[in-house]
Design an enzyme around this catalytic site. Structure first.
Site, PDB file in Angstrom:
ATOM      1  N   ASN A 110      47.751  30.461  11.368  1.00 34.08           N
ATOM      2  CA  ASN A 110      47.386  31.588  12.102  1.00 34.08           C
ATOM      3  C   ASN A 110      45.937  31.822  12.219  1.00 34.08           C
ATOM      4  OD1 ASN A 110      50.355  31.681  12.102  1.00 34.08           O
ATOM      5  ND2 ASN A 110      50.408  33.489  10.350  1.00 34.08           N
ATOM      6  N   THR A 155      30.657  50.374  57.714  1.00 32.98           N
ATOM      7  CA  THR A 155      31.634  51.042  56.774  1.00 32.98           C
ATOM      8  C   THR A 155      32.897  51.201  57.670  1.00 32.98           C
ATOM      9  OG1 THR A 155      30.852  53.167  57.762  1.00 32.98           O
ATOM     10  CG2 THR A 155      29.666  52.370  55.823  1.00 32.98           C
ATOM     11  N   HIS A 156      33.879  51.182  57.024  1.00 33.84           N
ATOM     12  CA  HIS A 156      35.415  51.163  57.747  1.00 33.84           C
ATOM     13  C   HIS A 156      35.503  49.874  58.573  1.00 33.84           C
ATOM     14  CE1 HIS A 156      35.738  55.361  56.486  1.00 33.84           C
ATOM     15  NE2 HIS A 156      34.424  55.264  56.785  1.00 33.84           N
ATOM     16  N   SER A 277      42.283  21.500  61.910  1.00 33.63           N
ATOM     17  CA  SER A 277      43.503  21.692  62.002  1.00 33.63           C
ATOM     18  C   SER A 277      44.273  20.340  62.418  1.00 33.63           C
ATOM     19  CB  SER A 277      43.671  22.561  63.077  1.00 33.63           C
ATOM     20  OG  SER A 277      45.248  22.757  63.422  1.00 33.63           O
ATOM     21  N   LYS A 283      39.429  23.721  66.079  1.00 33.55           N
ATOM     22  CA  LYS A 283      39.552  24.591  64.800  1.00 33.55           C
ATOM     23  C   LYS A 283      38.566  24.013  63.388  1.00 33.55           C
ATOM     24  CE  LYS A 283      41.927  27.640  63.659  1.00 33.55           C
ATOM     25  NZ  LYS A 283      43.375  27.567  63.391  1.00 33.55           N
ATOM     26  N   ASN A 285      38.590  25.493  59.727  1.00 34.55           N
ATOM     27  CA  ASN A 285      38.796  26.464  58.964  1.00 34.55           C
ATOM     28  C   ASN A 285      37.984  26.815  57.496  1.00 34.55           C
ATOM     29  OD1 ASN A 285      40.817  26.732  61.003  1.00 34.55           O
ATOM     30  ND2 ASN A 285      42.130  25.323  59.778  1.00 34.55           N
ATOM     31  N   GLU A 290      39.261  30.670  51.636  1.00 33.62           N
ATOM     32  CA  GLU A 290      40.523  31.200  51.826  1.00 33.62           C
ATOM     33  C   GLU A 290      41.055  31.068  50.288  1.00 33.62           C
ATOM     34  OE1 GLU A 290      42.600  30.950  55.819  1.00 33.62           O
ATOM     35  OE2 GLU A 290      40.995  29.293  55.579  1.00 33.62           O
ATOM     36  N   GLN A 322      51.874  32.360  20.915  1.00 28.53           N
ATOM     37  CA  GLN A 322      51.375  31.088  21.254  1.00 28.53           C
ATOM     38  C   GLN A 322      51.208  31.182  22.938  1.00 28.53           C
ATOM     39  OE1 GLN A 322      53.381  27.762  19.512  1.00 28.53           O
ATOM     40  NE2 GLN A 322      54.622  27.461  21.244  1.00 28.53           N
TER      41      GLN A 322
END
Ligand code: ARG
Length: 457
Positions: A110, A155-156, A277, A283, A285, A290, A322
């Site tokens: 322990n 912002t937003h 891709s 593409k 990526n 991600e 454990q």
């Protein structure tokens, strides 16, 4: 395999129960901490004459050899064992005979497992801190490179005010600085030795817990043996700290993903950190970014996992505990893997300055500055705000921008407008007027860079 703990029970368990009970697939990661902890324990037992000096020496030499053999591959870990502690003790006893059985005097699995776990996390946190510092260095270098590159601040997710890319990047350096600070704090609480707490109540032997802790580089010892074997708050804290780092990385990744899209085209990721891709030849990526964003979910889960394992557990040790290591090891490995790829990806990332500038010019993000211009000439802010809004509306109708409105047209809205308006609403002026501490002007950003550099040197 005969059970070392066979006593009142005959230890003849079902195979399925053994497999279920075993934690060695997870805790074998702590083999070196376990051996080092045992060496310190043998030293303490010898030091306090609980075993003879010669016996201690035999244990130490052979434990050292076990560590070397695991490391050079000549001793293979037996995954049918119950856990790494049992495995190492068994190998030791096979190698040295009866004296091997003395190692477990005045300790229990322990306190042993709590010790190993703390040592493992201590090593992990130290490495993690170094990786964060490297990341902060890369961010700071980039911020320096792009300290006068104008982009829209949002912002937003709507264009709001002009900022510099350097300023934006540096905001992440501040976040990662706090992450490092949290880990440094965490380290203080990890680095407390539980060994000598034994099963829960301490021991009748005259041990020297401080001596043993010192051999292992601990700053202090757990002062209550029940607490020493029962709590894992240091690990919860760690899980939380890593979750926060991942949250910061994930937000950064989200922006990198947006910025590298055709819609933004603010940055160019290096080919070495993007993929193609299988069917769409055009593409490129941002898979790395991600994946980091995706892995964040699992790391959050690990925090919830350990909190839930501990919730409602009566003191002291319960086998539930454990289950404490798997998620924590996963969080540690995941954040390391993410930093290993994120830092060089960021280093190679290039800003597409023209596009940033173009988008900054399209968004009327100097409308606040246009209002401020009138305010400085004596108009109340609310009235100036309204006029600025009307001019923006007019521009949108005519498909033009504030910089291209003729002075005659400005004067139709207010006689306070003069030729100096163009200079006052140029994006460069908007940025460089923001000299408040922490602001976006080149001078303010340079101050921030100096601060960050001072923190990591
Ligand atoms: N494998 C166990 C764990 O990781 C070690 C401690 C076992 N202690 C016990 N009393 N069964 O928690």
């Amino acid at each position: 395999m005969a059970k070392m703990w066979a006593g009142v029970t005959d230890g003849k368990t079902e195979k399925v129960a053994d497999e279920f009970n075993s934690s060695i697939k997870v805790d074998s990661k702590m083999y070196s901490q376990d051996v080092k902890g045992s060496i310190a324990h043998a030293m303490m037992l010898g030091h306090k004459n609980i075993i003879s000096k010669a016996e201690a020496e035999t244990l130490i030499v052979n434990l050292q050899a076990i560590l070397e053999d695991i490391e050079n591959g000549s001793l293979k870990i037996d995954y049918t064992e119950e856990d790494i502690h049992m495995f190492i003790e068994r190998v030791l006893t096979e190698r040295v005979g009866e004296v091997g059985k003395k190692l477990h005097t005045a300790r229990s699995r322990n306190d042993q497992v709590a010790l190993d776990f703390r040592m493992y996390l201590r090593d992990g946190v130290e490495t993690l801190i170094k990786k964060l510092v490297l990341l902060i260095t890369v961010i700071t270098d980039k911020a320096e490179e792009y300290k006068d590159v104008i982009m829209p601040g949002y912002t937003h997710l709507q264009r709001a005010q002009p900022i510099t890319f350097g300023h934006h990047l540096l905001s992440y350096a501040m976040m990662f600085l706090r992450d490092r600070e949290r880990l440094t704090e965490n380290l203080k609480r990890i680095n407390v030795s539980p060994i000598g707490s034994c099963a829960l109540a301490g021991t009748t032997y005259e041990t020297d817990r401080e001596y043993e802790a010192e051999q292992l580089g601990f700053n202090s010892i757990c002062l209550n043996s029940i607490d020493g074997v029962s709590d894992r708050d240091f690990a919860v804290e760690f899980a939380s700290n890593v979750a926060i780092i991942m949250m910061h990385l994930s937000r950064f990744c989200e922006e990198i993903i947006l910025w590298s899209s055709w819609e933004f085209k603010f940055i160019k990721l290096s080919d070495s950190f993007t993929t193609g891709s299988s069917i769409m030849p055009q593409k490129k990526n941002p898979d790395m970014a991600e994946l980091i964003r995706g892995k964040t979910g699992r790391v959050y889960g690990n925090l919830m996992g350990i909190l839930t394992v501990l919730k409602g557990l009566p003191l002291a040790y319960n086998k539930d505990m454990q289950e404490d290591k798997e998620g924590i090891f996963d969080s540690l490995e995941t954040v390391n893997a993410c930093l290993n790829v994120f830092t060089p990806m960021l280093k190679e990332m290039q800003a597409i300055k023209e596009n940033m500038k173009k988008k900054a010019q399209e968004g009327f993000i100097n409308a606040t500055d246009l209002a401020d211009y009138l305010v400085k000439k004596g108009m109340p802010f609310r009235s100036a705000y309204k006029i600025s809004g009307q001019i923006v509306a007019e521009c949108i109708k005519k498909g033009t921008i504030l910089e291209n409105v003729k002075i005659e047209d400005y004067k139709k809205f207010s006689p306070l407008f003069d030729d100096d308006v163009y200079e006052q609403i140029s994006l460069e002026t908007c940025v460089n007027k923001r000299i408040s501490q922490g602001g976006t002007s080149v001078a303010s950003v340079e101050h921030q860079i100096d601060y960050v550099k001072g923190q990591i040197k």
